[in-house]
Design a protein around this motif. Structure first.
Motif, PDB file in Angstrom:
ATOM      1  N   ARG A   1     117.326  19.953  38.935  1.00  7.12           N
ATOM      2  CA  ARG A   1     116.688  21.245  39.171  1.00  7.12           C
ATOM      3  C   ARG A   1     117.806  22.275  39.266  1.00  7.12           C
ATOM      4  O   ARG A   1     118.805  22.050  39.939  1.00  7.12           O
ATOM      5  CB  ARG A   1     115.925  21.251  40.490  1.00  7.12           C
ATOM      6  N   VAL A   2     117.624  23.401  38.584  1.00  7.28           N
ATOM      7  CA  VAL A   2     118.602  24.481  38.661  1.00  7.28           C
ATOM      8  C   VAL A   2     117.980  25.575  39.525  1.00  7.28           C
ATOM      9  O   VAL A   2     117.040  26.242  39.106  1.00  7.28           O
ATOM     10  CB  VAL A   2     118.932  25.030  37.258  1.00  7.28           C
ATOM     11  N   LEU A   3     118.494  25.701  40.743  1.00  8.04           N
ATOM     12  CA  LEU A   3     117.880  26.613  41.710  1.00  8.04           C
ATOM     13  C   LEU A   3     118.741  27.835  41.972  1.00  8.04           C
ATOM     14  O   LEU A   3     119.936  27.715  42.258  1.00  8.04           O
ATOM     15  CB  LEU A   3     117.680  25.887  43.039  1.00  8.04           C
ATOM     16  N   ILE A   4     118.133  29.002  41.864  1.00 12.26           N
ATOM     17  CA  ILE A   4     118.797  30.228  42.301  1.00 12.26           C
ATOM     18  C   ILE A   4     117.813  30.934  43.221  1.00 12.26           C
ATOM     19  O   ILE A   4     116.663  31.162  42.834  1.00 12.26           O
ATOM     20  CB  ILE A   4     119.138  31.161  41.115  1.00 12.26           C
ATOM     21  N   GLN A   5     118.231  31.219  44.427  1.00  8.88           N
ATOM     22  CA  GLN A   5     117.341  31.851  45.409  1.00  8.88           C
ATOM     23  C   GLN A   5     116.062  31.040  45.586  1.00  8.88           C
ATOM     24  O   GLN A   5     114.973  31.593  45.765  1.00  8.88           O
ATOM     25  CB  GLN A   5     116.987  33.288  44.973  1.00  8.88           C
ATOM     26  N   GLY A   6     116.193  29.732  45.498  1.00 11.02           N
ATOM     27  CA  GLY A   6     115.044  28.868  45.764  1.00 11.02           C
ATOM     28  C   GLY A   6     114.058  28.754  44.618  1.00 11.02           C
ATOM     29  O   GLY A   6     113.052  28.067  44.734  1.00 11.02           O
TER      30      GLY A   6
END
Lengths: 274, 145
Positions: free
Chosen positions: A234-239
């Motif tokens: 999973r690539v998460l930015i700011q959730g």
């Protein structure tokens, strides 16, 4: 400068519910104190929001043997100098809410955590990261053209949750057109148990084509793209998981933390059991 | 960026770029000297040369310059492992300039910002190195905000 103000606002208002509990072995008064609940901003840092937790727990620890407060989740000491949202995406994403953290006053893990004696330490860390980001985006020209009071306004806006005050200064740092176009995009990629990855990355190819999150991952963590590891990550930015074809410029302008860095977390995709 | 004293380091250290420094007693904590060319031409030994190149890519050159009233280091240019942290470089400088461990020392990149002590040298080098080296300024008081 970003034009989707609602998105900036949504990001600014992101919060994580946290339950703080004193480490059992450090309870001195014989009785486990009540857990302490807080809704903390994703963009903030723990030392800026845990004064009340400190006061609540302090009454229950050995007054003679306690040091600086530090936090732990499931055996993992939490670095105060990472934004709370990064820590949550990295360690808390797959647990039940509220996020249950353990509070410690003893056995400070010197090897893993930096000391934080006061809020001024957080401020100087924050301003330094902002300067680093501007060194990457504008060769430091924007931050250097600012006065001390602009730095103070930026910090005060951030610290006191004043969106408009913060953006009155931050919009200059986010200037991204003409001569002020970003040279490089400030980003860091985090994975559990690994040192963060930071490299130079231009937001546009020489042909003028806007580069995307997929390009960025390919440059920064090529080993991830060679195998099918990306499918299971999973690539998460700011959730959130932005589509991989989102332009990096857009991400930088809208999803950066107040320190002006895009903090990206790579997490193994947890299989959903049926 | 350049300093006319850049190459004014003491004469050659034969172990440059090769030996592991981890098991050489207290001295083993020092970065490797870079006085001699880091990849020595090993005649007829292609395999060893390439493995040497590989091990060298795990190290980077840093140039340490004083700011404010910090004392000059006689030897400024060092080779360090990419995985070493800023805090390690800072401890190393303190030892070299015989500063107390408890005294503070600030390290700056681009004469602009102080990377957090747990940052690895490799990342900073990738982003802010130029001409094959990373320039770090050290200072006893906060110099650039």
């Amino acid at each position: 400068m970003a034009d989707d103000r609602e998105i900036l606002r949504e990001i600014w208002e992101g919060k994580v519910p946290v339950c703080f509990q004193l480490a059992q072995e450090e309870v001195y008064t014989g009785e486990q104190p009540d857990p302490f609940f807080l809704l903390v901003p994703r963009l903030s840092y723990f030392p800026l929001v845990t004064d009340k937790v400190l006061r609540h727990m302090m009454k229950h620890v050995d007054p003679e043997h306690h040091g600086e407060m530090w936090l732990e989740f499931d055996g993992q000491p939490l670095k105060w100098h990472y934004p709370i949202g990064v820590l949550f995406d990295l360690y808390g994403m797959s647990t039940d809410l509220p996020w249950k953290l353990t509070v410690h006053f003893q056995n400070f893990p010197e090897e893993e955590l930096l000391r934080c004696s006061s809020k001024e330490v957080v401020q100087s860390h924050f301003i330094s990261v902002v300067k680093e980001a501007d060194a990457l985006k504008h060769r430091g020209q924007v931050i250097n053209s600012m006065q001390k009071k602009d730095h103070s306004t930026l910090w005060a806006g951030f610290m006191n949750d004043k969106f408009d005050q913060f953006w009155s200064v931050n919009k200059r740092l986010m200037e991204n057109s003409g001569e002020k176009a970003f040279m490089f995009v400030p980003f860091r990629i985090y994975r559990a148990d690994q040192i963060p990855v930071q490299k130079l990355f231009k937001p546009c190819a020489d042909s003028g084509e806007s580069l995307t999150l997929r390009h960025l991952l390919k440059t920064a963590v090529p080993e991830l793209m060679e195998t099918d590891a990306l499918i299971s990550s999973r690539v998460l930015i700011q959730g959130i998981e932005p589509p991989l074809d989102t332009p990096v410029c857009w991400l930088s302008e809208h999803l950066s933390y107040p320190d002006n860095f895009l903090h990206i977390c790579l997490m193994p995709r947890v299989e959903v059991e049926s | 960026m350049s300093d006319k004293n850049d190459d004014d380091a003491p004469p050659s250290s034969p172990t440059a770029g090769s030996a592991s420094t981890e098991n050489a007693g207290t001295d083993g904590k020092s970065p490797t000297s870079v006085d001699s060319p880091s990849v020595s031409p090993a005649p007829g030994a292609t395999a060893s040369t390439s493995s040497k190149l590989k091990s060298n890519s795990l190290k980077v050159d840093i140039l340490l310059k004083p700011a404010g009233d910090a004392p000059i280091m006689k030897k400024k240019k060092w080779t360090v492992d990419r995985t070493k942290k800023i805090s390690w470089v800072s401890d190393f400088i303190k030892k070299y300039i015989k500063s107390e461990a408890s005294e503070s020392l600030f390290l700056y990149v681009n004469q602009a910002f102080a990377p957090s002590p747990d940052t690895d040298i490799g990342s900073i080098f990738d982003c802010f190195g130029s001409d094959g080296k990373l320039v770090l300024h050290y200072c006893r008081t906060q110099a650039w905000g």
